[in-house]
Design a protein around this motif. Structure first.
Motif, PDB file in Angstrom:
ATOM      1  N   ASP A  71     -91.103  85.290  59.373  1.00 22.83           N
ATOM      2  CA  ASP A  71     -91.620  85.634  59.837  1.00 22.83           C
ATOM      3  C   ASP A  71     -92.232  84.792  60.604  1.00 22.83           C
ATOM      4  N   LEU A  72     -91.793  84.759  62.016  1.00 17.58           N
ATOM      5  CA  LEU A  72     -92.794  83.783  62.610  1.00 17.58           C
ATOM      6  C   LEU A  72     -92.390  84.386  64.065  1.00 17.58           C
ATOM      7  N   GLY A  73     -92.071  85.987  64.149  1.00 17.45           N
ATOM      8  CA  GLY A  73     -92.480  87.018  65.302  1.00 17.45           C
ATOM      9  C   GLY A  73     -91.587  86.144  66.546  1.00 17.45           C
ATOM     10  N   ILE A  74     -92.009  86.052  67.468  1.00 18.10           N
ATOM     11  CA  ILE A  74     -91.622  86.073  68.632  1.00 18.10           C
ATOM     12  C   ILE A  74     -91.482  84.230  68.247  1.00 18.10           C
ATOM     13  N   GLY A  75     -91.305  83.525  67.811  1.00 17.63           N
ATOM     14  CA  GLY A  75     -90.746  82.536  67.417  1.00 17.63           C
ATOM     15  C   GLY A  75     -89.052  81.799  66.671  1.00 17.63           C
ATOM     16  N   ALA A  76     -88.601  83.580  66.530  1.00 13.31           N
ATOM     17  CA  ALA A  76     -87.792  83.193  65.718  1.00 13.31           C
ATOM     18  C   ALA A  76     -86.492  83.049  66.250  1.00 13.31           C
ATOM     19  N   GLU A  77     -86.617  83.803  67.546  1.00 16.68           N
ATOM     20  CA  GLU A  77     -85.535  83.614  68.464  1.00 16.68           C
ATOM     21  C   GLU A  77     -85.053  81.748  68.666  1.00 16.68           C
ATOM     22  N   ALA A  78     -85.999  81.568  68.887  1.00 16.24           N
ATOM     23  CA  ALA A  78     -85.984  80.267  69.076  1.00 16.24           C
ATOM     24  C   ALA A  78     -85.615  79.052  68.049  1.00 16.24           C
ATOM     25  N   ALA A  79     -86.684  79.713  66.802  1.00 21.95           N
ATOM     26  CA  ALA A  79     -86.213  78.009  65.710  1.00 21.95           C
ATOM     27  C   ALA A  79     -85.079  78.928  65.436  1.00 21.95           C
ATOM     28  N   GLU A  80     -84.210  79.827  65.480  1.00 27.92           N
ATOM     29  CA  GLU A  80     -83.523  80.256  64.804  1.00 27.92           C
ATOM     30  C   GLU A  80     -81.776  79.415  65.774  1.00 27.92           C
ATOM     31  N   ALA A  81     -82.006  79.461  66.810  1.00 29.58           N
ATOM     32  CA  ALA A  81     -81.414  78.868  68.400  1.00 29.58           C
ATOM     33  C   ALA A  81     -81.146  77.231  67.519  1.00 29.58           C
ATOM     34  N   LYS A  82     -81.872  76.716  67.710  1.00 27.16           N
ATOM     35  CA  LYS A  82     -81.889  74.893  67.414  1.00 27.16           C
ATOM     36  C   LYS A  82     -81.888  74.687  66.350  1.00 27.16           C
ATOM     37  N   GLY A  83     -81.678  75.616  65.351  1.00 25.32           N
ATOM     38  CA  GLY A  83     -81.858  75.974  63.950  1.00 25.32           C
ATOM     39  C   GLY A  83     -80.022  75.403  64.016  1.00 25.32           C
ATOM     40  N   GLN A  84     -79.348  76.730  64.511  1.00 27.48           N
ATOM     41  CA  GLN A  84     -78.188  76.374  64.380  1.00 27.48           C
ATOM     42  C   GLN A  84     -77.754  76.012  66.055  1.00 27.48           C
ATOM     43  N   GLU A  85     -78.218  75.038  66.556  1.00 30.98           N
ATOM     44  CA  GLU A  85     -77.336  74.296  66.911  1.00 30.98           C
ATOM     45  C   GLU A  85     -77.479  72.589  66.721  1.00 30.98           C
ATOM     46  N   LEU A  86     -78.459  72.582  65.227  1.00 31.49           N
ATOM     47  CA  LEU A  86     -78.508  71.274  64.586  1.00 31.49           C
ATOM     48  C   LEU A  86     -77.863  71.395  63.654  1.00 31.49           C
ATOM     49  N   ILE A  87     -77.828  72.464  62.736  1.00 27.44           N
ATOM     50  CA  ILE A  87     -76.917  72.854  61.708  1.00 27.44           C
ATOM     51  C   ILE A  87     -75.276  72.596  62.240  1.00 27.44           C
ATOM     52  N   MET A  88     -74.773  73.069  63.084  1.00 33.21           N
ATOM     53  CA  MET A  88     -73.723  72.612  63.989  1.00 33.21           C
ATOM     54  C   MET A  88     -73.071  71.166  64.033  1.00 33.21           C
ATOM     55  N   GLU A  89     -74.308  70.970  64.342  1.00 36.12           N
ATOM     56  CA  GLU A  89     -74.524  69.505  65.259  1.00 36.12           C
ATOM     57  C   GLU A  89     -74.290  68.283  63.203  1.00 36.12           C
ATOM     58  N   ARG A  90     -74.742  68.626  62.927  1.00 35.00           N
ATOM     59  CA  ARG A  90     -75.156  67.969  61.069  1.00 35.00           C
ATOM     60  C   ARG A  90     -73.637  68.620  60.313  1.00 35.00           C
ATOM     61  N   LEU A  91     -73.000  69.597  60.611  1.00 37.08           N
ATOM     62  CA  LEU A  91     -71.837  70.187  60.051  1.00 37.08           C
ATOM     63  C   LEU A  91     -70.652  69.517  60.528  1.00 37.08           C
ATOM     64  N   HIS A  92     -71.015  68.945  61.685  1.00 35.46           N
ATOM     65  CA  HIS A  92     -69.888  68.314  62.453  1.00 35.46           C
ATOM     66  C   HIS A  92     -68.431  67.557  61.491  1.00 35.46           C
ATOM     67  N   ARG A  93     -69.382  66.801  60.752  1.00 33.94           N
ATOM     68  CA  ARG A  93     -68.669  65.644  59.574  1.00 33.94           C
ATOM     69  C   ARG A  93     -68.950  65.615  58.500  1.00 33.94           C
ATOM     70  N   PRO A  94     -69.155  66.577  57.568  1.00 35.90           N
ATOM     71  CA  PRO A  94     -69.578  66.230  56.873  1.00 35.90           C
ATOM     72  C   PRO A  94     -69.865  65.430  55.228  1.00 35.90           C
ATOM     73  N   GLU A  95     -70.570  65.170  54.685  1.00 37.05           N
ATOM     74  CA  GLU A  95     -71.105  64.659  53.610  1.00 37.05           C
ATOM     75  C   GLU A  95     -69.328  65.508  52.341  1.00 37.05           C
ATOM     76  N   PRO A  96     -68.732  64.578  51.492  1.00 38.84           N
ATOM     77  CA  PRO A  96     -67.959  65.054  51.055  1.00 38.84           C
ATOM     78  C   PRO A  96     -67.977  66.119  49.927  1.00 38.84           C
ATOM     79  N   GLU A  97     -69.751  65.393  49.185  1.00 38.78           N
ATOM     80  CA  GLU A  97     -70.317  66.825  48.439  1.00 38.78           C
ATOM     81  C   GLU A  97     -71.292  67.652  48.931  1.00 38.78           C
ATOM     82  N   ILE A  98     -71.251  68.065  50.804  1.00 38.25           N
ATOM     83  CA  ILE A  98     -72.149  69.290  51.323  1.00 38.25           C
ATOM     84  C   ILE A  98     -70.676  69.967  51.656  1.00 38.25           C
ATOM     85  N   GLN A  99     -69.333  69.103  51.648  1.00 43.99           N
ATOM     86  CA  GLN A  99     -67.994  69.886  52.314  1.00 43.99           C
ATOM     87  C   GLN A  99     -66.854  70.752  51.073  1.00 43.99           C
TER      88      GLN A  99
END
Length: 166
Positions: A71-99
């Motif tokens: 429930d971040l209101g107008i801050g939600a889109e920015a949090a969502e975009a930043k999180g998407q960016e970071l998640i995709m970076e971190r999942l580029h080469r995930p650990e075997p357990e995550i895979q």
């Protein structure tokens, strides 16, 4: 799926959203796939790409749901975009357990007829656990800072309007 291999076009709704996010961020946020020299391999294996796209969609759907619960209101889109960016970076080469976790979820989705699979609370919980493992404390701080900065900017833009109405 975001890309239609028969027409070689992107889903219009997804494309508009990707453009909006990049414009909001002030430039390229790597919303696309950096295929480069891998384009030939992607085109030779469209089913593999389809599975990748479905897995990415599954993860991003869970992320979007998580952010909406904050429930971040107008801050939600920015949090969502930043999180998407970071998640995709971190999942580029995930650990075997995550895979393994993600592949089991994808297999579960692929085993159901199209349109019959649902994002259950159990699935959402598994993906949240992935977020907890791949995102560092610094990543969570960056996501919070993105929301904070967007809200701050929005409030400052409103100051002249509030003064003018007096």
């Amino acid at each position: 799926m975001h890309f239609d291999w028969e027409t070689f076009t992107y889903d219009e709704e997804w494309l508009r959203e990707a453009v909006r996010i990049e414009e909001e961020a002030g430039g390229d946020i790597s919303a696309g796939y950096g295929w480069g020299s891998q384009l030939g391999a992607v085109m030779a294996n469209p089913q593999g790409y389809s599975h990748f796209a479905q897995l990415r969609s599954l993860v991003m759907q869970a992320w979007k749901q998580l952010v909406s619960e904050w429930d971040l209101g107008i801050g939600a889109e920015a949090a969502e975009a930043k999180g998407q960016e970071l998640i995709m970076e971190r999942l580029h080469r995930p650990e075997p357990e995550i895979q393994e976790t993600l592949l089991v979820l994808l297999e579960s989705k692929l085993s159901k007829p199209q349109g019959e699979w649902e994002m259950t609370e159990a699935v959402h919980g598994q993906i949240r656990a992935v977020f907890g493992k791949v995102l560092s404390q610094e990543d969570w701080k960056a996501i919070a800072a993105s929301a904070r900065d967007h809200i701050y900017s929005h409030v400052l833009k409103q100051e002249p309007v509030a003064v003018e109405s007096l």
